[in-house]
Enzyme design. Structure first.
Site, PDB file in Angstrom:
ATOM      1  CG  PHE A 246       2.135  50.026 -64.287  1.00  0.00           C
ATOM      2  CD1 PHE A 246       0.792  50.361 -64.281  1.00  0.00           C
ATOM      3  CD2 PHE A 246       3.028  50.805 -63.571  1.00  0.00           C
ATOM      4  CE1 PHE A 246       0.346  51.467 -63.570  1.00  0.00           C
ATOM      5  CE2 PHE A 246       2.583  51.916 -62.853  1.00  0.00           C
ATOM      6  CZ  PHE A 246       1.241  52.249 -62.852  1.00  0.00           C
ATOM      7  N   GLY A 725     -12.108  41.636 -67.416  1.00  0.00           N
ATOM      8  CA  GLY A 725     -11.063  42.467 -66.828  1.00  0.00           C
ATOM      9  C   GLY A 725     -10.891  43.741 -67.631  1.00  0.00           C
ATOM     10  CD  GLU A 728      -2.966  43.955 -68.262  1.00  0.00           C
ATOM     11  OE1 GLU A 728      -1.885  43.809 -68.834  1.00  0.00           O
ATOM     12  OE2 GLU A 728      -3.561  43.038 -67.680  1.00  0.00           O
TER      13      GLU A 728
HETATM   14 MO1  MOS Z   1      -0.110  43.198 -66.514  1.00  0.00          MO
HETATM   15  S1  MOS Z   1       1.425  43.694 -67.838  1.00  0.00           S
HETATM   16  O1  MOS Z   1      -0.648  41.733 -67.160  1.00  0.00           O
HETATM   17  O2  MOS Z   1       0.781  43.027 -65.045  1.00  0.00           O
END
Ligand code: MOS
Length: 761
Positions: A246, A725, A728
């Site tokens: 993360f 992507g 996130e």
């Molecule tokens: Mo993620 S916070 O870009 O590893």
């Protein structure tokens, strides 16, 4: 097909199960601290119980006599073997410039003050608790409301941050018919990956081997070499499996060099597994933020101005900042924009990457304000967003390469039944439960960086892909195998993927959700070189079914080369013509718009990523999240019985792993909205709930219906793999959607997260 393996829509690959899934569920996957090393010594950290002060004396006597203790490293005896390395955000490998054991100064709670080494973990731990650190204590500044903090403009603190602005936002606000002028707060959060922060080091002559979970093995290899003043070629970093990251394993940390030095001193492998609470102060976290947001609109709902000032906490020495206005300012057709980001230095450990670092707090603030404006205008919040949707950047005028935001809203709304929403707050009720429906936008920039890979194809149709990319639990092994299998026309089970090792060709940091795009680019390049060789061998021959065919006419399908009329030649035949048993190709990929030097920088461990608003077009993935909350009329208990998220992110290589990422993100969003907060003792500047018992996160009982809709989107302007992507994307917007649903249920605006029962009493 099942819910977990959605039927692929247009422009989507197969929902293959993870190729490393069996290894993981059977315990065969070796995480870095699982790797057996001969005769290890065990390390245990001693961390600071005060946030600010100076060590006056260290008493090691009672620790030293614990049976099995080998050595105790402190600032007094570590020597000068460890050197500084620059911060990640300045193009270096480090997550913090605070270097433990450098001096007697203590700069934050939980700073590493000593490392005990012993024959067993238990002895090291016992001795660590017997180390006596005596210090003079100074009053620390814990956060925004503490005395003694210093505030500076982000644009002054960092060369990388500019405050986007366009037009005359103040003027437009002054004359706007409807204005929302509000402040929001977000809390400190810690990511708590289940795999703890571990490091194992061993030396073979002057070569250092590091086993450590990492999102960037080349960054770590080069960074450690810099810190220890050695040749990077003599450092190997192994990180084949990562138990959650993360962002917390993206930069070089303080502990690695200490373990390396300890191992060299003991002439023996050293293993460190830091404890859960130590992870709160020796790794990164999401710092608390504050926001002042103003929106101006005409009475019929057209936005005319957006002003956003943000404040972020950071440590004393480091200008870590996320500056999410860089993205929020492009979300709608605002007309006039003014933004300003400040960082506030306090006596805290340096914050760092945590899933969607800029977007999570800043989009929460923007989207919460958008909901307030739609309510003030008396408009459906989705229709309000539609009226202000844009296909170009309000700041620069650049077009979006693709933006399917409203399609996401429409798909989510249809599945959710949004048309049945009664817009008046407090108007929907089921017995004792007040029902609220809310929505918000999710967004994430499409990042990409240079990457390299080596791919080898055998005459039997077996493939091995080698690249130092990382699978932090996202499914990278699987999607890399799928992209390779598709390009080389072989079965998925014939593709072996090797990742997470600094002796492989380098790939970017597993951050910014770039891996599929970047590695896809180089995988296609290497595969195309292999195809070219095979096609030339088959077509230039004087015999065989494909004789005389040009490469452009040929394809690789089902382990054979196929011509335009379906005539085929088995791979084995073509390899015979080549007189080879294998073809191996190494490739280097530089994304379009980036300079050729990127691969060289990557080899040196310097991350190079571009995307979002930095190119000729805006490249972002979008989503819409619609939630239902139920709030008990008497107890004010808050439940989230369902969320529907619809997301558009270009080509979806694997709908199963994509859904899993998006679902996990939305679950985290529930945590952000309702649960997660690292509590800080304001007087001592110490974290008080640094454990999994008291740091609240959503559990299974908190999660009821979660629906992920993958909206088909095609965008050939992105990258060779055609992907945006999405790792996130899912947790952005959830908190604002829940906050808006809480308002819809109760009529109460709560302008901070987490929202808890006491906010609604
Ligand atoms: Mo993620 S916070 O870009 O590893």
């Amino acid at each position: 097909m099942s819910i977990a393996a959605p039927e692929p829509g247009e422009n989507m690959g197969r929902p293959e199960p993870r190729i490393d899934g069996r290894l993981k569920v059977t315990g065969e996957a070796r995480y870095p601290s699982d790797v057996a090393v001969p005769n290890p010594a065990f390390a245990f950290l001693v961390t600071s119980a005060i946030a600010k002060g100076r060590i006056t004396s260290i008493d090691l006597e009672s620790a030293r006599v614990v049976p099995g203790v080998l050595e105790i490293l402190t600032y007094q005896n570590i020597g000068n073997e460890i050197h500084d390395a620059p911060l990640f955000s300045a193009g270096g490998p480090m997550g913090t410039t605070i270097r433990p054991l450098k001096s007697r100064d203590i700069s934050h709670d939980g700073e590493i003050l000593a490392m005990v080494l012993a024959d067993t973990y238990e002895a090291a731990r016992e001795a660590a608790y017997k180390v006596g650190i005596h210090a003079s204590v100074e009053p620390p500044s814990a956060g925004f409301d503490s005395a003694g903090t210093t505030t500076e403009a982000a644009s002054e603190a960092s060369k990388k941050h500019e405050d986007p602005r366009v037009g005359d936002a103040e003027g437009a606000l002054a004359s706007a018919q409807v204005v929302v002028d509000v402040e929001y707060n977000t809390s400190t959060m810690h990511h708590n990956p289940i795999e703890l922060f571990t490091t194992t080091c061993l030396w073979a002559d002057d070569h250092l081997v590091v086993h450590e979970p990492s999102q960037f093995v080349y960054g770590m290899k080069n960074g450690i070499a810099k810190q220890l003043n050695m040749d990077p070629a003599k450092v190997q970093v192994h990180s084949a499996f990562v138990g959650g990251a993360f962002g917390s394993k993206g930069s070089l940390t303080q502990r690695t060099a200490l373990v390396a030095v300890a191992s060299r001193r003991l002439n023996r492998p050293v293993k460190l597994v830091a404890t859960r609470d130590q992870g709160y102060t020796i790794a990164t976290y999401r710092a608390e933020t504050r926001h002042h947001v103003r929106l101006g609109a005409s009475a019929d709902g057209k936005l005319v101005a957006y002003a956003h000032e943000g404040w972020e906490i950071t440590s004393r020495p480091d200008a870590y900042l996320v500056g999410g206005t860089e993205d929020t300012c492009r979300m709608y057709d605002f007309g006039n924009v003014v933004t300003h980001v400040n960082i506030v230095h306090a006596d805290r450990n340096t914050p760092g990457f945590m899933r969607s670092p800029p977007e999570t707090p800043y989009m929460y603030a923007l989207e919460a304000a958008m909901d307030e404006m739609s309510a003030k205008l008396g408009l459906d919040p989705i229709e309000f967003r539609r009226m202000n949707d844009t296909q170009k950047d309000p700041i620069t005028g650049k077009p979006y390469s693709s933006r399917s935001l409203m399609t996401c809203y429409d798909e989510a709304a249809k599945s959710f039944g949004w048309s049945k929403r009664n817009h008046a707050p407090g108007s929907m009720r089921d017995g004792d439960w007040l029902i609220g429906w809310g929505c918000a936008t999710a967004v994430y920039p499409t990042n990409i960086g240079p990457a390299t890979a080596r791919i080898r194809l055998t005459s039997a149709g077996k493939v091995r892909v080698e690249t130092a990319a990382h699978d932090v639990g996202t499914g990278a092994y699987t999607v890399i195998a799928q992209m390779t299998a598709q390009r080389l026309g072989v079965k998925l089970e014939n593709v072996e993927v090797v990742l997470g090792d600094s002796s492989l060709p380098p790939a970017p940091v597993a951050g910014g959700s770039n891996t599929t795009a970047s590695v896809g680019g180089v995988v296609f390049k290497a595969c195309d070189a292999i195809r070219e060789k095979l096609f030339r061998a088959a077509g230039s021959s004087n015999e065989g079914p494909l004789a005389g065919r040009s490469a452009a006419e040929l394809d690789l399908v089902d382990g054979a080369i196929r011509g335009p009329s379906g005539e085929t030649e088995e791979l084995e035949e073509t390899f015979k013509r080549l007189g080879a048993g294998v073809i191996e190709e190494y490739a280097e990929f530089t994304p379009k718009g980036q300079s050729e030097g990127g691969v060289g920088k990557l080899y040196k461990g310097t991350p190079v990523l571009s995307g979002g608003s930095s190119g000729d077009k805006l490249r972002f993935a979008f989503g819409a999240e619609l939630v239902e909350v139920r709030i008990h009329a008497r107890t004010r208990e808050i439940r989230v019985p369902r969320i529907v998220g619809a997301f558009a992110a270009g080509h979806i290589v694997n709908p199963r792993t994509a859904r899993s990422q998006l679902m996990g993100g939305m679950i985290w969003g529930i945590g952000h909205a309702l649960h997660e907060k690292t509590e800080i003792d304001e007087r001592a500047a110490r974290y008080t709930n640094d454990n999994l018992a008291e740091y609240l996160i959503p559990v299974n009982a908190d999660i009821q219906q979660l629906e992920v809709i993958l909206v088909p989107e095609r965008d050939d302007d992105l990258n060779p793999a055609g992907v945006k992507g999405l790792g996130e994307l899912g947790n952005i917007g959830t908190a604002a959607a829940i906050a808006s649903a809480v308002y819809h249920a109760t009529g109460v605006r709560v302008r901070h997260v987490p929202i808890r029962i006491e906010d609604l009493l």
